[in-house]
Design an enzyme around this catalytic site. Structure first.
Site, PDB file in Angstrom:
ATOM      1  N   LYS A 211       0.844  -1.045  -0.268  1.00 60.35           N
ATOM      2  CA  LYS A 211       0.149  -0.016   0.180  1.00 60.35           C
ATOM      3  C   LYS A 211       0.987   1.122  -0.185  1.00 60.35           C
ATOM      4  O   LYS A 211       0.446   2.271  -0.672  1.00 60.35           O
ATOM      5  CB  LYS A 211      -0.925   0.093   1.186  1.00 60.35           C
ATOM      6  CG  LYS A 211      -2.027  -1.137   1.089  1.00 60.35           C
ATOM      7  CD  LYS A 211      -2.778  -1.528   2.401  1.00 60.35           C
ATOM      8  CE  LYS A 211      -3.666  -2.572   2.096  1.00 60.35           C
ATOM      9  NZ  LYS A 211      -4.540  -2.989   3.132  1.00 60.35           N
TER      10      LYS A 211
ATOM     11  N   GLN B 152      -4.734  -1.731   9.148  1.00 61.77           N
ATOM     12  CA  GLN B 152      -4.759  -2.934   8.400  1.00 61.77           C
ATOM     13  C   GLN B 152      -5.279  -4.052   9.521  1.00 61.77           C
ATOM     14  O   GLN B 152      -5.078  -4.327  10.889  1.00 61.77           O
ATOM     15  CB  GLN B 152      -3.023  -3.351   8.434  1.00 61.77           C
ATOM     16  CG  GLN B 152      -2.977  -4.525   7.487  1.00 61.77           C
ATOM     17  CD  GLN B 152      -3.351  -4.768   6.405  1.00 61.77           C
ATOM     18  OE1 GLN B 152      -3.449  -3.652   5.632  1.00 61.77           O
ATOM     19  NE2 GLN B 152      -3.688  -5.820   5.786  1.00 61.77           N
TER      20      GLN B 152
ATOM     21  N   ASP C 116     -10.948   2.302   3.465  1.00 61.11           N
ATOM     22  CA  ASP C 116     -11.250   0.864   3.178  1.00 61.11           C
ATOM     23  C   ASP C 116     -12.845   0.879   2.874  1.00 61.11           C
ATOM     24  O   ASP C 116     -13.138  -0.299   2.409  1.00 61.11           O
ATOM     25  CB  ASP C 116     -10.925   0.377   4.425  1.00 61.11           C
ATOM     26  CG  ASP C 116      -9.744  -0.580   4.613  1.00 61.11           C
ATOM     27  OD1 ASP C 116      -9.300  -1.119   3.296  1.00 61.11           O
ATOM     28  OD2 ASP C 116      -9.079  -0.785   5.538  1.00 61.11           O
TER      29      ASP C 116
HETATM   30  N1  GUN Z   1      -6.575  -7.330   5.581  1.00 62.30           N
HETATM   31  C1  GUN Z   1      -7.176  -7.934   4.484  1.00 62.30           C
HETATM   32  N2  GUN Z   1      -7.643  -7.323   3.701  1.00 62.30           N
HETATM   33  C2  GUN Z   1      -7.920  -5.879   4.192  1.00 62.30           C
HETATM   34  C3  GUN Z   1      -8.308  -4.715   3.825  1.00 62.30           C
HETATM   35  O1  GUN Z   1      -8.824  -4.584   2.516  1.00 62.30           O
HETATM   36  N3  GUN Z   1      -8.265  -3.534   4.344  1.00 62.30           N
HETATM   37  C4  GUN Z   1      -7.611  -4.061   5.516  1.00 62.30           C
HETATM   38  N4  GUN Z   1      -7.355  -2.707   6.194  1.00 62.30           N
HETATM   39  N5  GUN Z   1      -7.225  -4.863   6.240  1.00 62.30           N
HETATM   40  C5  GUN Z   1      -7.322  -5.874   5.407  1.00 62.30           C
END
Ligand code: GUN
Length: 284
Positions: free
Chosen positions: A51, A95, A118
């Site tokens: 990211k 996350q 998200d």
């Molecule tokens: N963990 C697995 N997929 C995601 C996601 O799309 N966003 C976040 N923040 N954590 C995750």
């Protein structure tokens, strides 16, 4: 046809980068994304790095907030409140998964919904269900873009979604429904999965069981989207929920793992961050 999420994600990122360059002049600064990671789960570290790399590539500024897994829920929420109140922060992402002593829903609800890149906050989930403007979850958004890019007709087709998580299964089913597909949601308790999947014109698999979908479970000409990503216990290689070798010859289009949905999730995260930033700048 194998749909490359990698290529489409690059296109999406290039488009964002062009916009950032002109917004930087118009608004005096670039979008700013803050990614919070609690603890040191190696998979989460990999995702957070990805990211950060994407943010850098599109010209965002970004911060990684690495917090120890000894942090309390209260302390974590306090940090989120600080970021909510920080005008220089446009997007906040925590996350997942979080350590067991921290309640995920408490943390998600603490994020300002206007900075919730998200799209997990209940206000954004509500906006999806009510067809109102809001931040849409990244993976479902990426899946719809992949289908559109591949020229897959959605309206009037039968879409089968396997999985009902808040991150993928549930929201993607709603988005397909809003594009006028007829949608069936199946899951780990579905009695005869093959009988359902064989009806699918569009099959989205997001259940996290490596190679669950075999060739005989797929209709000839189906569009197959594989959201799964895990390590094959035999080879140690990354594998999806779809047995690619068996299904690829039957599918009209299929996403590979890796290089399919994964890169699109991150590209859509960048898009959401840009949208949160522009909405904020246009209000100010
Ligand atoms: N963990 C697995 N997929 C995601 C996601 O799309 N966003 C976040 N923040 N954590 C995750």
């Amino acid at each position: 046809m194998i749909i490359s999420g990698k290529d489409l994600a690059r296109e999406v990122r290039e488009n964002i980068a062009r916009k950032v360059a002109s917004y930087r002049i118009e608004y005096g600064r670039e979008p700013n994304l803050c990614v919070i990671l609690v603890g040191d789960d190696p998979n989460s570290h990999t995702y957070v790095r990805g990211k950060g790399k994407a943010a850098q590539e599109v010209g965002f500024s970004h911060t990684e907030l690495l917090l120890p897994d000894t942090i309390t829920e209260h302390e974590l929420i306090d940090r989120i409140h600080e970021l909510n109140n920080d005008d220089s922060v446009d997007g906040i992402l925590v996350q997942l998964p979080l350590p067991k002593h921290i309640r995920k829903h408490r943390v998600i609800e603490a994020i300002d919904p206007n900075k919730d890149v998200d799209g997990f906050h209940s206000r954004n989930v509500d906006a999806l269900w009510h067809k109102l403007p809001g931040v849409r979850a990244c993976t479902p958004k990426g899946i719809i873009k992949l289908l559109d890019k591949a020229g897959v007709e959605i309206a009037g087709r039968h879409a089968v979604v396997i999985g009902r998580s808040n991150i993928v299964g549930f929201p993607v089913a709603k988005m397909l429904l809003d594009r006028n597909a007829t949608v069936t949601i199946a899951h780990s308790h579905t009695a005869d999965l093959g009988a359902i999947t064989r009806q699918a014109d569009i099959l989205v698999v997001a259940i996290g069981v490596p190679k669950l979908i075999k060739g005989d479970m797929v209709k000839e000409g189906a569009a197959v989207i594989d959201v799964g990503i895990s390590h094959d216990p035999e080879t140690g290689k990354l594998s999806g929920d779809v047995d690619f070798a068996e299904v690829e010859p039957k599918a009209s289009v299929i996403t590979p793992v890796p290089g399919g949905v994964g890169p699109m999730t991150i590209a859509c995260l960048m898009e959401n961050t840009l949208d949160c930033y522009t909405r904020k700048m246009q209000w100010d």
